[in-house]
Design a protein around this motif. Sequence first.
Motif, short mmCIF file in Angstrom:
data_model
loop_
_atom_site.label_atom_id
_atom_site.label_comp_id
_atom_site.label_asym_id
_atom_site.label_seq_id
_atom_site.Cartn_x
_atom_site.Cartn_y
_atom_site.Cartn_z
N TYR A 1 19.13 36.32 96.86
CA TYR A 1 19.20 34.82 96.22
C TYR A 1 18.70 34.91 94.60
O TYR A 1 19.07 34.47 93.85
N GLN A 2 17.31 35.31 94.80
CA GLN A 2 16.66 35.40 93.30
C GLN A 2 17.27 36.26 92.49
O GLN A 2 17.55 36.04 91.20
N ILE A 3 17.57 37.41 93.07
CA ILE A 3 18.33 38.43 91.97
C ILE A 3 19.44 37.96 91.50
O ILE A 3 19.98 38.19 90.50
N LEU A 4 20.35 37.20 92.37
CA LEU A 4 21.55 36.71 91.87
C LEU A 4 21.45 35.78 90.84
O LEU A 4 22.27 35.61 89.88
N LEU A 5 20.47 34.90 90.96
CA LEU A 5 20.12 33.74 89.97
C LEU A 5 19.79 34.76 88.73
O LEU A 5 20.15 34.31 87.66
N THR A 6 19.07 35.47 88.85
CA THR A 6 18.41 36.32 87.78
C THR A 6 19.73 36.97 86.82
O THR A 6 19.98 36.97 85.59
N ALA A 7 20.54 37.62 87.93
CA ALA A 7 21.96 38.21 87.07
C ALA A 7 22.71 37.22 86.39
O ALA A 7 23.29 37.42 85.54
N PHE A 8 22.79 35.85 87.16
CA PHE A 8 23.83 35.12 86.59
C PHE A 8 23.26 34.42 85.07
O PHE A 8 24.09 34.33 84.35
N LYS A 9 21.83 34.36 85.27
CA LYS A 9 21.19 33.95 83.77
C LYS A 9 21.46 34.81 82.75
O LYS A 9 21.63 34.52 81.63
N LEU A 10 21.10 36.29 83.22
CA LEU A 10 21.20 37.19 82.18
C LEU A 10 22.67 37.49 81.67
O LEU A 10 22.85 37.57 80.48
N LEU A 11 23.60 37.24 82.61
CA LEU A 11 25.08 37.33 82.18
C LEU A 11 25.34 36.15 81.28
O LEU A 11 26.08 36.48 80.17
N LYS A 12 24.97 35.06 81.57
CA LYS A 12 25.34 33.98 80.75
C LYS A 12 24.59 34.19 79.09
O LYS A 12 25.17 33.92 78.19
N SER B 1 26.30 34.84 75.71
CA SER B 1 26.32 33.91 74.31
C SER B 1 25.88 34.67 73.17
O SER B 1 25.96 34.28 72.12
N ASN B 2 25.15 35.90 73.25
CA ASN B 2 24.67 36.71 72.52
C ASN B 2 25.18 38.05 72.10
O ASN B 2 24.80 38.77 71.23
N ILE B 3 26.45 38.08 72.61
CA ILE B 3 27.19 39.36 72.54
C ILE B 3 27.59 39.72 71.11
O ILE B 3 27.47 40.72 70.91
N SER B 4 27.77 38.53 70.17
CA SER B 4 28.52 39.02 68.98
C SER B 4 27.34 38.49 67.87
O SER B 4 27.53 38.83 66.63
#
Length: 1360
Positions: free
Chosen positions: A783-794, A798-801
């Motif tokens: 669950y913690q890894i999923l939350l971390t992955a979700f946060k990193l994906l967001k 947002s910073n991809i460009s």
Amino acid sequence: MTGTASDSGHHPPPMTDTEIVRVAQQHQQTGAALPLHLLSPASHPTIISFIDSRCDSPTSSLSVTEYVSAIVYLISQTPENSSLSSLLFSILHSYLRLFYSARIPHDSNSLKIIHLFALHLDRIPRNDLACIVDLLVSNLSLIVEPDDAQPLDLIPPSLDLIRSSDEVQRAGDYVYSVLDRIISSNWTKVLLVKTVSLLRDFSFIDKVRAREFLQKVFAGMEGVDLQDLPSLVYQLLILASKGFNKRDVIEGIVHFFGTIMESKTNSIVRQVEGTVLLHVNFAVKQDPSLGQEVLGLLKSDLGAFNHFTVVVLLSVARVRRLNESSIGILKTAVVTSYHDHKFVRNCMWLPDMLKEECLQTVQRVEKAVTRAIIEQCKFRILSLKPEQSIPIIKLLGLLVQSYPYPMLEHVTRLKELLDYFTFMHGQVATSLVTTLLPLMKFSPDLQSYMILVTRKAMFRREETVRIAATNAIIDMLLAEKQSKRDGSDSFQESSSQASSSQQAELPSVMKMGLFQELSGLLQRCLSQQARVKEIMYQGLVKLVLLDPFTAGPVFDFLLPHFRCFYSEEPDFQLAISCCIKSDSGKVCLEEPLDCLLSCVSWILLLQQHGKTDHHLEDSWACFGFSLTQENEAGRTLSAETFFNGLLKIRKFLRNGHLEDFLGQTQDPGSRSLEEDKDSYCALILSGILEVVLNAIAIELENSTDEEKVILEEELLELVDLYESLEKEVCTEKHGNGIKRGIPRSNVQDTQAKTDHNTKEWHHFGPMILSQDRIPFLATSSIYQILLTAFKLLKATGSNISSESQNEGKPLCKTSTCCSKLIAFALKASLRQVKSLPLLRNNDPLKTLIYGDIKVLGPPLLKLVWLLKSGPELDFHKKKKESKGRKSVEDREEQIYLSLICLKELITLSFQSCHLANLIKDLASVTATGNNLENGIDTGLDDDHELILQVEDQLTKDRQLFMEKSIKPLCFELLALSLFRESEVLLDMMLMMGNKLPCKLRNYHGAWAISICKSNTMMNSKTAKNVVALAICLSTPPNDLIVAQDIAAELLKVYGSGESDPVKISETYPIINHSTKSALASSLLQLIESVVLDLDWAVRKLKASSAITQRYSCLDQYGEKVPSLILEEALYSRSEALVNLLSFFVVMNLKDPHAEQLLRLAARFYKHLASLTKLRIAPKGSKQLLPGVKFQKLAEITCKKLTGPLYNFVALMQQNQQENAQGKGIIGRIRRENKCIPDLIFQIEDYEKYLIQLSKVSKINLLRHAKRSTARDFKILDSKKITREEEPPSHESEQINAIASENKSCEEEEGRSDKVLSAESDSVVAAEDSGSESEACDIIVKTKRARTRTSKVVRDSDDES
């Protein structure tokens, strides 16, 4: 020689009663002449008055008996036609009057007089005898005590004499009127018992009154005293063998003890039942037909099944000739009831009343079986296969849990069963020990014997035996700890306990436990196979979970073994290569180091959470360690050593490279052997990495923001290393073509197994070496890894460009790191969900490892929304660019894997009440990104009222989740051509839709229909799923209506003999040339499921038809009985199926769909024939007219199905002849040699019963049949067919060989030939009830479609 009366006119002197008694005694000795006073009619009143006077005597019983016996003796010595015959009647009448007025005591003397009168009833005139019978019948209400019923013994012989006499007018009617008076009277319990004993003497009783007597008896048996029931049942069984209806007797006895006496469960009732069973068993041995009636009753009526039925069957089974039949019926009844319940639970077209009735039957069967005693558990566990033994062990476990004290009486047999422990299958042996654990705390002897058995098993060579023994050891230790934890230390010391002096050194509260006693066996486990060590490591964690104070001793126990693979001096070294050994050129795992580190890691975490110093000394003493300062220091040192060791391993993994871990082996050998070792090393390292990642995720939960940044970086680095190890294993596997490990994710068990276009990377993580090993990652960690992955994906999105504006090192350098973390989290989630059923519900590890697994649902759903709406997920554009293709494909795989995890979670939520809130949590997730802007959320307001109408909260949550998430996601994924992902959503929707009420099911079914009408898709699998959803979510009868609409459009795409095919349907664009085959297959599967439903319903209807014929068609409230309701529902369902089949029989279907249609049609006609046969009343019963629904079914079957089917068969054979050179023609000919003749036979069989029913009901049911349809087939020479183009010689030989097998095919269908030949050339006329002046002759030629050598079957050309 007796004297006669004198002609003298003088009256003889009167005699006293005493003189009369003396004369009788003298006459018995001398045979002297009878006194004239006795023979004179004038003296009769005086003689009778003496009976009254003697009733006033203090000893009236003996006095009256003495006098009446003397008078009756003297009368018996005179001729039958003398005047004394009327005196005998007067004496009997007077005696009965005094008897019923209670002036004569009711005792053995009175019974003696009654039997004396019974011997001389033939001397009484028949009209006077009728008065005696009337007197007896009129006083039936006075019978209260058993002795009050003594005079009733006179009724059967009296009625026999009256019935055979001509003196009484209409004697037969009088006799039957007496029986009717007895039946209509009020029976006391004494009268009921007496009547049953008399019934066998009523040889003249008719069947109707016999049944009325039985009904009266069984209706009043509840009031009979318990001690009278066995004799009463014995008398009833005698009646059954004396001409009374055996079925009625058996049914009444079973119903009484199984239903009426069910609530009176006490020891006396059980003793009575035991005596009754002895009588039943004896009666069956004397009259085997009684046993057949018992079997017939239970075979025909499942409603008669109860707990008494089971013991009766087991009792009857003791008769050798009935043993197999009894046990077979018992098994069939149990299996049938549960199959019926499963069918009814999922069937939507049955009325609710039938469902409730079926549920009650299942509950009745379950209760009956629970009470039954299973005497052959030991034999069956030892003799059956492992998969067959497990249910027997479960039954044994149920008996142990429910009746522990009675089971203690069978400890000797259980010990005999344990003697075979080392010879059992591993799973059976483990299950047996787990089952017997509750008994061990009550039986020290059984516990000692179990320890002895496991000690022997540990020295066996077979790995399965050692695994079973290890499981047994762990289970015994856990049972002891659980017992102490519950405060009921019922485990006693075994035979190998310590001496009294050793016990004195221990605290009185905590004597020596099993751990010290079994420590030697645990030590031996460390030198066994890797699987044995895995089980032991898991068991030690469970032990610490139950008793946290045992952590120190466990560390001391493991530390020496750990140091064999880990060293700090002079340099840090983790000897992974020592965990692997090679033997005879094969590589195998010797030490599961990752399992050892996982065990240590969990114990350290548990020690931190439950750190306390209370009772530590007691805990150590329990494990057999002395409490010295050296051991105290060693205890602390062991924990610190493990803690420091894990930290160094964690640091080493983070700073190392893949080359540092692999390639350490230096043994000479082939390159293949080295690669095998490297693969095993990579698998062990991946497990160690999971242990470390689990610890990092736990730290993430309670860390500060600054610490989280560091931990997240470490997490990404270790995940990157983990992926490298996965690639290493994958490369080695594909490089050598050898399977070196079992992938940990088991994704291949899901839908991805059949999709060969998916990438290979998601098949290999997380990896394990054994399929039943529990994961190293806890649910909370994932669950913690999923939350971390979700946060990193967001953050990545947002910073991809633009470049990151944060100071220092960015959170994630590239999207690749984030993608790897997401992939790892999803694979771990899937593994977690898939492995949950591996542990029992009471397993301590289930809470530790899996915890609240439903917390994974919301982040997974949010991840799906975020992955789908990410800026990089422009599928159509990116797929054209090679640079972005990899990213898009990864996103697709991640979406798919996320949806698979959600689907598995939802599946688990249906099976466990602990996950009931999962749907509620998923329904609360709001779509992210630009989904709402795209209009996905529109429509929620429209069905808001529909949701508000639902009262059940779980149903509301399911409805809301489907509206907010599943439907919008499915709509968008279909638009993006992500068909595989859409199929998962459709499966989820089908699962939850089946749990919804009918109104909501139809609502979602309409949505699926709208998808079919608005979406043009070329993916056949997805189209099939959408159509299946539309049909399955439409409740009957709408499901077949929807199927008919789709079949009508499918007909246009397929084409028929009258119309050309179209490319795509205008009404349903989902039906096109690409999807038509899949959709046809889906509809045929639907037809098959409906035919299976009809099969069950016809069998139930057949079983209940015999009962319905015996009773009224209406119940006591004037409503239809369940069988008639079932019959009408069956007709409606069959009619809808005919309409559906009518579209297929005109389609241009190709193989194998055409063959499947023929087989289904044959099965359907078989059911129609059974239905028609049931409508024909048996001999002696009134023939009922077929109902309107039945007539309509026969009409549309003849018009829409039968005729077109013959054309369909002819077209099939014509196509076969035209494509005689085609590939696979041989197989098709072989199959058609079976299915076509079977179809023809079933059709003709159905029409045969229609003709019979038409004849007896005077209604022409075949008036819509094709008049001149002949079943003749023209036999064409295969040479003419192949004249234009000869087949290759080899193919021709094969075709001829197949054709030559037709004779054997006919032999296989011998039964069909016999039936048809019996009907051949027969002419049966059926009159049409609609017109008296018109009659139609229905001529049916029933000639078999036979094949001959080198011949091909086809319809005659000269028939119209």
